[in-house]
Write an enzyme that holds these catalytic residues in place. Sequence first.
Site, PDB file in Angstrom:
ATOM      1  N   HIS A  10       0.846  -1.206   0.000  1.00 52.47           N
ATOM      2  CA  HIS A  10       0.000   0.000   0.000  1.00 52.47           C
ATOM      3  C   HIS A  10       0.881   1.256   0.000  1.00 52.47           C
ATOM      4  O   HIS A  10       0.667   2.187  -0.775  1.00 52.47           O
ATOM      5  CB  HIS A  10      -0.899  -0.019   1.254  1.00 52.47           C
ATOM      6  CG  HIS A  10      -1.887   1.090   1.331  1.00 52.47           C
ATOM      7  ND1 HIS A  10      -3.233   0.924   1.076  1.00 52.47           N
ATOM      8  CD2 HIS A  10      -1.724   2.410   1.614  1.00 52.47           C
ATOM      9  CE1 HIS A  10      -3.853   2.100   1.196  1.00 52.47           C
ATOM     10  NE2 HIS A  10      -2.955   3.004   1.523  1.00 52.47           N
ATOM     11  N   GLU A  13       1.502   3.808  -3.385  1.00 55.59           N
ATOM     12  CA  GLU A  13       1.154   5.239  -3.292  1.00 55.59           C
ATOM     13  C   GLU A  13       2.350   6.115  -3.661  1.00 55.59           C
ATOM     14  O   GLU A  13       2.253   7.040  -4.474  1.00 55.59           O
ATOM     15  CB  GLU A  13       0.692   5.541  -1.864  1.00 55.59           C
ATOM     16  CG  GLU A  13       0.413   6.998  -1.559  1.00 55.59           C
ATOM     17  CD  GLU A  13      -0.724   7.572  -2.382  1.00 55.59           C
ATOM     18  OE1 GLU A  13      -1.596   6.790  -2.818  1.00 55.59           O
ATOM     19  OE2 GLU A  13      -0.726   8.790  -2.622  1.00 55.59           O
ATOM     20  N   LYS A  40       3.183   5.944  -7.416  1.00 54.95           N
ATOM     21  CA  LYS A  40       2.244   6.719  -8.246  1.00 54.95           C
ATOM     22  C   LYS A  40       2.616   8.206  -8.208  1.00 54.95           C
ATOM     23  O   LYS A  40       2.661   8.879  -9.242  1.00 54.95           O
ATOM     24  CB  LYS A  40       0.803   6.524  -7.754  1.00 54.95           C
ATOM     25  CG  LYS A  40       0.181   5.184  -8.128  1.00 54.95           C
ATOM     26  CD  LYS A  40      -1.313   5.154  -7.836  1.00 54.95           C
ATOM     27  CE  LYS A  40      -1.586   5.235  -6.343  1.00 54.95           C
ATOM     28  NZ  LYS A  40      -3.034   5.218  -6.040  1.00 54.95           N
ATOM     29  N   ASN A  41       2.912   8.705  -6.999  1.00 43.58           N
ATOM     30  CA  ASN A  41       3.293  10.124  -6.876  1.00 43.58           C
ATOM     31  C   ASN A  41       4.571  10.411  -7.660  1.00 43.58           C
ATOM     32  O   ASN A  41       4.662  11.382  -8.404  1.00 43.58           O
ATOM     33  CB  ASN A  41       3.539  10.489  -5.407  1.00 43.58           C
ATOM     34  CG  ASN A  41       2.276  10.422  -4.572  1.00 43.58           C
ATOM     35  OD1 ASN A  41       1.170  10.445  -5.105  1.00 43.58           O
ATOM     36  ND2 ASN A  41       2.427  10.304  -3.271  1.00 43.58           N
TER      37      ASN A  41
END
Length: 405
Positions: A246, A250, A253-254
């Site tokens: 998780h 995240e 992706k950023n």
Amino acid sequence: LAGAIFSNVTKMLDFYSQFNPSPLSIKQFIDFGLNACERQSFMFLRKELPVRLANIMKEIALLPENLLRMPSVGMVNQWYERSFEEIIQFEKMEPEPPVLSQFCERLVHIRNRHADVVQTMAQGVLELKESHEVDPGTENSIQYFLDRFYMSRISIRMLINQHTLLFGEQIGAKQASVNGIGNGGRHIGSIDPACDVVAVVKDAYENARFLCDRYYLASPELEILQGGVPSDRPMPIVYVPSHLYHMLFELLKNAMRAVMEHHESAPPPIQINLIAGKEDIAVKMSDRGGGIPRSVTDLLFKYMYSTAPQPSKSDSHTVPLAGYGYGLPISRLYARYFHGDLVLMSCEGYGTDAVIYLKALSNEANELLPIFNRTSSKFYRPVATLADWSGSLNTGSQPGKNREK
Ligand SMILES: O=S(=O)(c1ccc(O)cc1O)N1Cc2ccccc2C1
């Protein structure tokens, strides 16, 4: 009758909220899981789950009126009340097989009821933003609450997952948890005692890259280093793979969004450096996506800043790769849950480093749990504070030198 039930639940809430939650370490989860006893787990959870639920429900009641009155917050509160009532019914039952399997089924039912709590609370924050002016004191109370509320939820779902994975009726749950066959990695519930960080990094990268390719028609390469030297040798740690995934998904992706929006062509690679120290394991992700100023970095962890109208499902594939949903604040909670951390260091004009710190020793990886008491209650009645450092942005309104201090 409803009045009687209401007062009874209130009495039970007061009773269970007097106890402090009991944090468990990853080592304790593993030691228990290696020769798991369903009866013992039942006896522990039918007390600990109501204690954790009651502790956070008492804080929900302290929320600023404006937020507490939002329809979505009312719905979440009802889910918590219903689940609390359902679990305390097992308090007086005999820990015999039929009761044990009823308890397991009830936990699955409760986990499903609470599946959408994160977005429903976000909807409540959005309802508040769109209907009221939110003063800084209220915003601080909401930030304080949501960090504790989501951490409490992570911990409750961890307990439920361990019990249902070890004792639930899933195919293969029995032999997998008993003699370790049927699950190559010898997982103990949601914990993998030999979780390979490199494998989870690659998995998260492939999935983030798929979204990036679909949106930008290109994606940055990934370089994996260990101790600063290129290597994708396995790196086993004792952790919950889904939590690690998780956080990595995240951050990737950023980083990908930053790199693709900062470079027209030939995006520079994203670098992940894995460093295993004696106390900390560090996963440092570096991108050259142009970074952001310090004034913005703090905002990325603010729920109020990150709450924006949700894009409709239909054009969900046009949602920017890294929205500003609750991904960063909740990823930081996952890191902090077992006493690790997640920090961002951005250099505006160049790029950003994001570091996930994990505890190297499973006996030090203790759950970090919010406790309801007078200290936490004070955070919900913020008193206006005087500036104790000069030169901050809002000094204009501070009283003069010779007036009240
Ligand atoms: O703020 S960031 O530095 C940034 C934040 C978090 C992170 O994990 C990686 C990052 O790189 N970055 C996010 C983003 C998105 C679109 C355009 C430019 C940028 C810059």
